[in-house]
Design a protein around this motif. Structure first.
Motif, PDB file in Angstrom:
ATOM      1  N   ARG A   1       0.786  -1.235   0.000  1.00 15.83           N
ATOM      2  CA  ARG A   1       0.000   0.000   0.000  1.00 15.83           C
ATOM      3  C   ARG A   1       0.822   1.292   0.000  1.00 15.83           C
TER       4      ARG A   1
ATOM      5  N   THR B   1      -6.081   0.409  -2.015  1.00 16.68           N
ATOM      6  CA  THR B   1      -7.073   1.355  -2.526  1.00 16.68           C
ATOM      7  C   THR B   1      -7.526   2.328  -1.437  1.00 16.68           C
TER       8      THR B   1
ATOM      9  N   THR C   1      -4.482   4.865  -0.697  1.00 17.81           N
ATOM     10  CA  THR C   1      -4.194   5.843  -1.746  1.00 17.81           C
ATOM     11  C   THR C   1      -5.360   6.808  -1.951  1.00 17.81           C
ATOM     12  N   MET C   2      -6.605   6.323  -1.807  1.00 17.98           N
ATOM     13  CA  MET C   2      -7.753   7.234  -1.910  1.00 17.98           C
ATOM     14  C   MET C   2      -7.739   8.252  -0.776  1.00 17.98           C
TER      15      MET C   2
END
Length: 294
Positions: A73, A231, A234-235
């Motif tokens: 991540r 996800t 990073t979002m």
């Protein structure tokens, strides 16, 4: 590599930003300074987004080195950065994106340096997960009139914008650290802070629908490390970077100190519940958490 560096210009790097920002705004981003302690997960994603947006100056800090478990991540974690200090590796890789960046790299001393760093920063982003350092960071941002952008420890991406006049996270969620000098904040206090944050997340979002609750119970009980996913990280980091750009450019809108959760599964934005609904749901959440920890 020499040819690439020779060909690099800031104007060409940021040419496709036009339409989102105008020329004057791009120059404001170039001249801006952002402080980010913690450049692993969400802090690292925010750092990467801001570098590519054309922010020109940074102060970054981190105590840790990249590990293999970070590869799932953390954007600056790569096979060739494993075992290296996160802040140093992130700075080196950021300079490969924009060789003209000005980056000051700090380690453990960053908390002591806050009175020097914050007056130079246009905005601050919290990428740390340490209760003591986080409390001091929030307090110093208030003292120096700086806006602090943060996110919850949540399975759903989230973002908060804490302005100097807003209550600190420890005040708003009732942490045991309120009024305690940051050097005196213990590990047990930190665990209690995390439990209160998890309670808030479960009350004000549908996060429980999207995680393995058995694993969550083990994390809450201190039996395993926090879980995280590319996800989500990073979002959340990108949401933080967007709010930082809004602050730098003085644009209206954005979120507040309570923030919101972005649910990509629904999809929808989940905002804090009104007090009567939050009170009722909190009772259910506390019973649920007690069962998880049993």
């Amino acid at each position: 590599m020499t040819d690439v560096l020779t060909a690099f210009t800031y104007a060409e790097m940021t040419t496709r930003n036009r339409g989102f920002v105008n020329e004057a705004e791009q120059m404001r981003l170039r001249e801006a300074c952002v402080f980010i302690p913690g450049v692993g997960g969400m802090g690292g994603a925010a750092f990467m987004a801001l570098v590519r947006a054309g922010v020109g100056r940074f102060v970054i800090a981190d105590l840790d080195v990249f590990e293999v478990s970070n590869l799932n991540r953390q954007l600056f974690a790569r096979a060739d950065t494993i075992g290296t200090l996160k802040a140093e590796a992130a700075a080196r890789l950021a300079l490969e994106i924009n060789p003209e960046l000005q980056i000051e790299v700090l380690g453990r001393e960053w908390t002591e340096r806050l009175p020097d760093i914050l007056p130079r920063a246009d905005v601050a982003i919290n990428g740390t997960d340490d209760a003591a350092a986080g409390a001091e960071f929030y307090r110093q941002c208030r003292a120096h009139g700086r806006t602090l952008i943060d996110a919850y420890a949540s399975p759903l991406p989230s973002v908060t914008v804490v302005r100097p006049y807003d209550p600190r996270l420890e005040e708003r969620l009732g942490y045991p650290t309120v009024g305690v000098p940051w050097q005196a904040i213990t590990r047990d206090m930190g665990v209690e802070c995390l439990m209160k944050e998890i309670e808030y997340v479960l009350v004000h979002s549908s996060s429980h629908k999207y995680v393995d609750l058995d694993v969550a119970g083990q994390v809450a009980a201190g039996k395993r490390s926090r879980f995280s996913f590319a996800t989500m990280v990073t979002m959340a980091g990108t949401l933080m970077a967007e709010e930082a750009i809004r602050q730098i450019l003085g644009r209206p809108g954005g979120t507040d100190c309570r923030g919101y959760f972005f649910n990509p599964h629904a999809p929808r934005v989940e905002r804090p519940l009104p007090p009567p609904l939050a009170f009722a749901k909190r009772m259910l959440v506390r019973r649920f958490m007690a069962k998880l920890l049993a």
